[in-house]
Design an enzyme around this catalytic site. Structure first.
Site, PDB file in Angstrom:
ATOM      1  CE  LYS A 105      -4.190  -1.942   1.856  1.00 53.32           C
ATOM      2  NZ  LYS A 105      -3.896  -3.352   2.138  1.00 53.32           N
TER       3      LYS A 105
HETATM    4  C1  LIG Z   1      -4.457  -4.623   1.480  1.00 51.01           C
HETATM    5  C2  LIG Z   1      -3.716  -5.557   1.321  1.00 51.01           C
HETATM    6  C3  LIG Z   1      -4.255  -6.678   0.683  1.00 51.01           C
HETATM    7  C4  LIG Z   1      -5.496  -6.367  -0.225  1.00 51.01           C
HETATM    8  O1  LIG Z   1      -5.365  -5.625  -1.231  1.00 51.01           O
HETATM    9  P1  LIG Z   1      -6.805  -5.004  -1.938  1.00 51.01           P
HETATM   10  O2  LIG Z   1      -6.205  -4.294  -2.883  1.00 51.01           O
HETATM   11  O3  LIG Z   1      -7.695  -4.510  -0.844  1.00 51.01           O
HETATM   12  O4  LIG Z   1      -7.454  -6.234  -2.749  1.00 51.01           O
HETATM   13  C5  LIG Z   1      -3.462  -7.739   0.306  1.00 51.01           C
HETATM   14  N1  LIG Z   1      -2.392  -7.806   1.081  1.00 51.01           N
HETATM   15  C6  LIG Z   1      -2.023  -7.015   2.108  1.00 51.01           C
HETATM   16  C7  LIG Z   1      -0.760  -7.250   2.718  1.00 51.01           C
HETATM   17  C8  LIG Z   1      -2.442  -6.040   2.204  1.00 51.01           C
HETATM   18  O5  LIG Z   1      -2.154  -4.912   3.000  1.00 51.01           O
END
Ligand SMILES: *Cc1c(COP(=O)(O)O)cnc(C)c1O
Length: 433
Positions: free
Chosen positions: A107
């Site tokens: 993220k």
């Molecule tokens: C947020 C997150 C996801 C999921 O991603 P999305 O875009 O919400 O599908 C998967 N793995 C980790 C470690 C995350 O922080």
């Protein structure tokens, strides 16, 4: 480029307005009016471009004239200041590591791109101070705190459930200070989420402060995730094989960005949505009926989502045609015990230490490759560093996970947070700051 609301009841807006607003006034998600195609040449010569040059070509049409080219280049330079290595696991399976950023979660890219785009919007529009309000179950909060740290004109308020995030995650949220405030809620993640939702519709608040969100419904966070897929294509190990990418999915923002990349012409042959037991989308692909469920807690907790908000964007991309969608997107779901077995299996065959989210991605990829009659190069995305899920990983592997250099010292930093247990307390805090 203009963006329209998927509830079809708001005015079209430009890139920066959509970024500032987050959701459209009719509560719909913003969606670009068109998905531009990139020329064949670009893909043939992709090896000659740096990650930053690739990102610029990919995102520029979506930004349009809202950010001048030089500034956009600078924003991308700052956003992509770390690597995205591909690590082989077997002959045909490799992982793309997306956790080399400052908070060890994928993220980081979306949060950094969004923060820098908003900073520019504030400079030119001289708007009133903006307050970003987010609820986190762990990863989002850290990435948003880091991405927005010391950004002019923006205050960040992060709600997290007391005692329900890991030690490292809590330190990432509560030790920065400056324009970042952490609020420790005596409750669950759902309580935090409900408080945020209440704030966005509370007239007293809306009249007094400009509130926005920073989750993956924001187009700056969502679209910048496309960068991973272009970089993956550039660095793929077997250029002559078909390419299948498995994405550990929760809110489906990341994989939706991958599908937009494909629409722009990126030669990825197959996407795989890998989930934990929160299997609303794999279930939809099987049954043809979309039935949102209450989320259930799992080891891969960043994917504990029962009604993924970005799925409506995926449906729009395919004009709500499930048959077209199923040609490109497969879905599989796994239990916690399968996830732990996968962490073991990956370690046994390659020595690689995967986190629970990456392990779910690995399982989906493996299943797809087994079900398929054609030969693919398979990539699964590693979305978090295993150190963030140290308890699960170490107890499963009976080995210690090395502590990454760049977050050494974080556990010694001093925590500072505001404790609350009701929405009224949050409201008072926001109004009286
Ligand atoms: C947020 C997150 C996801 C999921 O991603 P999305 O875009 O919400 O599908 C998967 N793995 C980790 C470690 C995350 O922080």
């Amino acid at each position: 480029m203009k963006y329209y609301s998927l509830n079809y009841n708001s005015q079209d807006v430009s890139f920066l307005d959509a970024v500032r607003k987050g959701l459209a006034p009719d509560r719909g998600l913003y969606f670009p009016k068109e998905i531009p195609k990139l020329p064949k040449d670009f893909f043939n010569n992709i090896n000659s471009f740096s990650n930053q040059e690739i990102a610029f070509k990919v995102i520029q049409p979506f930004v349009g004239k809202d950010i001048p080219e030089d500034r956009l280049k600078k924003i991308i330079q700052d956003t992509l200041s770390f690597e995205f290595p591909i690590v082989p696991i077997t002959e045909t399976v490799a992982t793309l590591e997306l956790f080399q950023g400052p908070t060890l979660a994928f993220k980081d890219v979306g949060a950094r791109f969004m923060a820098r785009s908003l900073a520019y919007a504030n400079e030119v529009k001289k708007n009133e101070k903006l307050t970003i309000l987010v609820a986190t179950s762990g990863d989002t909060g850290g990435a948003v705190a880091d991405g927005f740290y010391k950004v002019e004109g923006i205050d960040v308020v992060i709600l997290y459930p007391k005692g329900k995030v890991s030690k490292i995650q809590e330190k990432q949220l509560t030790t920065l200070g400056e324009n970042i405030t952490a609020i420790e809620v005596d409750g669950t993640f759902d309580d935090c989420q409900d408080m945020v939702k209440s704030a966005f519709i509370d007239g007293d608040l809306i009249r007094n402060i400009s509130l926005t969100s920073a989750n993956s419904i924001n187009i700056a966070r969502w679209l910048s995730q496309m960068f991973y897929y272009f970089i993956a294509y550039k660095n793929r190990i077997h250029p002559n094989k078909k390419l299948a990418i498995s994405v550990p999915s929760g809110n489906f923002g990341n994989i939706c960005a991958g599908l937009v990349a494909k629409k722009m012409g990126l030669p990825v042959d197959q996407f795989i949505a890998s989930t934990n037991i929160n299997d609303t989308v794999p279930d939809y692909l099987d049954s043809g009926t979309y039935s949102p469920k209450k989320s259930k807690p799992t080891l891969s907790n960043a994917m504990d989502v029962g009604d993924p908000s970005n799925f409506i964007r995926i449906q729009k991309l395919f004009n709500n045609d499930i048959f077209k969608l199923k040609k490109i997107l497969s879905g599989y779901h796994y239990t916690d015990s399968q996830t732990k077995k996968a962490i073991k299996e990956i370690h046994e065959i390659s020595g690689y230490i995967a986190d629970p989210h990456g392990a779910v991605g690995y399982l989906g990829l493996k299943q797809f490759l087994q079900d398929s009659t054609e030969v693919y190069q398979g990539l699964f995305l590693e979305t978090a560093h295993p150190i963030k899920f140290i308890d699960t990983v170490e107890s499963t592997l009976k080995t210690t996970v090395p502590f990454p250099e760049r977050i050494k010292g974080i556990l010694d930093r001093k925590k500072s947070s505001v404790s609350i247990h009701s929405y009224e307390q949050l409201k008072t805090f926001l109004l009286e700051r």
